[in-house]
Design a protein around this motif. Sequence first.
Motif, PDB file in Angstrom:
ATOM      1  N   PRO A 251       0.845  -1.199   0.000  1.00 21.33           N
ATOM      2  CA  PRO A 251       0.000   0.000   0.000  1.00 21.33           C
ATOM      3  C   PRO A 251       0.878   1.247   0.000  1.00 21.33           C
ATOM      4  N   ARG A 252       0.424   2.281  -0.669  1.00 20.03           N
ATOM      5  CA  ARG A 252       1.213   3.515  -0.759  1.00 20.03           C
ATOM      6  C   ARG A 252       1.209   4.245   0.571  1.00 20.03           C
ATOM      7  N   ASP A 253       2.412   4.565   1.059  1.00 18.35           N
ATOM      8  CA  ASP A 253       2.559   5.242   2.343  1.00 18.35           C
ATOM      9  C   ASP A 253       1.787   6.556   2.384  1.00 18.35           C
ATOM     10  N   ARG A 254       1.882   7.342   1.314  1.00 17.75           N
ATOM     11  CA  ARG A 254       1.225   8.665   1.301  1.00 17.75           C
ATOM     12  C   ARG A 254      -0.292   8.521   1.384  1.00 17.75           C
ATOM     13  N   VAL A 255      -0.845   7.526   0.726  1.00 20.46           N
ATOM     14  CA  VAL A 255      -2.294   7.315   0.761  1.00 20.46           C
ATOM     15  C   VAL A 255      -2.716   6.860   2.153  1.00 20.46           C
ATOM     16  N   GLU A 256      -2.012   5.868   2.696  1.00 25.05           N
ATOM     17  CA  GLU A 256      -2.346   5.394   4.040  1.00 25.05           C
ATOM     18  C   GLU A 256      -2.203   6.516   5.069  1.00 25.05           C
ATOM     19  N   ARG A 257      -1.161   7.315   4.950  1.00 27.44           N
ATOM     20  CA  ARG A 257      -0.945   8.416   5.890  1.00 27.44           C
ATOM     21  C   ARG A 257      -2.085   9.433   5.785  1.00 27.44           C
ATOM     22  N   ALA A 258      -2.499   9.760   4.577  1.00 31.93           N
ATOM     23  CA  ALA A 258      -3.590  10.721   4.388  1.00 31.93           C
ATOM     24  C   ALA A 258      -4.891  10.202   5.006  1.00 31.93           C
ATOM     25  N   ILE A 259      -5.167   8.919   4.845  1.00 32.39           N
ATOM     26  CA  ILE A 259      -6.386   8.338   5.428  1.00 32.39           C
ATOM     27  C   ILE A 259      -6.298   8.327   6.950  1.00 32.39           C
ATOM     28  N   ARG A 260      -5.143   7.934   7.486  1.00 32.42           N
ATOM     29  CA  ARG A 260      -4.980   7.926   8.945  1.00 32.42           C
ATOM     30  C   ARG A 260      -5.101   9.339   9.525  1.00 32.42           C
TER      31      ARG A 260
END
Length: 150
Positions: free
Chosen positions: A81-90
């Motif tokens: 999973p893309r770190d930037r996407v997961e970080r934005a969701i979190r």
Amino acid sequence: MPATSQHNEQAATTPNPFPGPAAEYGENPARFLANERVVDDGDGTRGELMLARIRGLETIELCGFWLAVERALANKEGREPRDRVERAIRERKAHLEEHGEGLPQAGMTSAERREAAADRDSESAAVLLDEDGEEVSWSRQRGASVGASR
């Protein structure tokens, strides 16, 4: 009311790893998450729509659904999973936990906005008629035809 289908070539190519929840939430996050493989953090336009949509998530539950879709797409494509996407969701989830669900600029919770939308729906300028000529609300427009404007 959210669209239930896409009438274009994208509909055939957009994955839907969780059709049940997608129908429940009225959206398929893969529509945004599958299009961009690399998220742009501001140098251009690639990925900006995806990140803007994540910033607009209204509930903690929806954040979890988006995260599950990102992980399912990554698994399907054989990648992490893309770190930037997961970080934005979190980050969005944490914001909602701290400030409450809904979009604060609207001044209403998501339930209040749905209720207001239903009220607006009943104030339509057009009148829908069923096959017997009886008035039908916009929310039940299957089989209805437009009658006359008020």
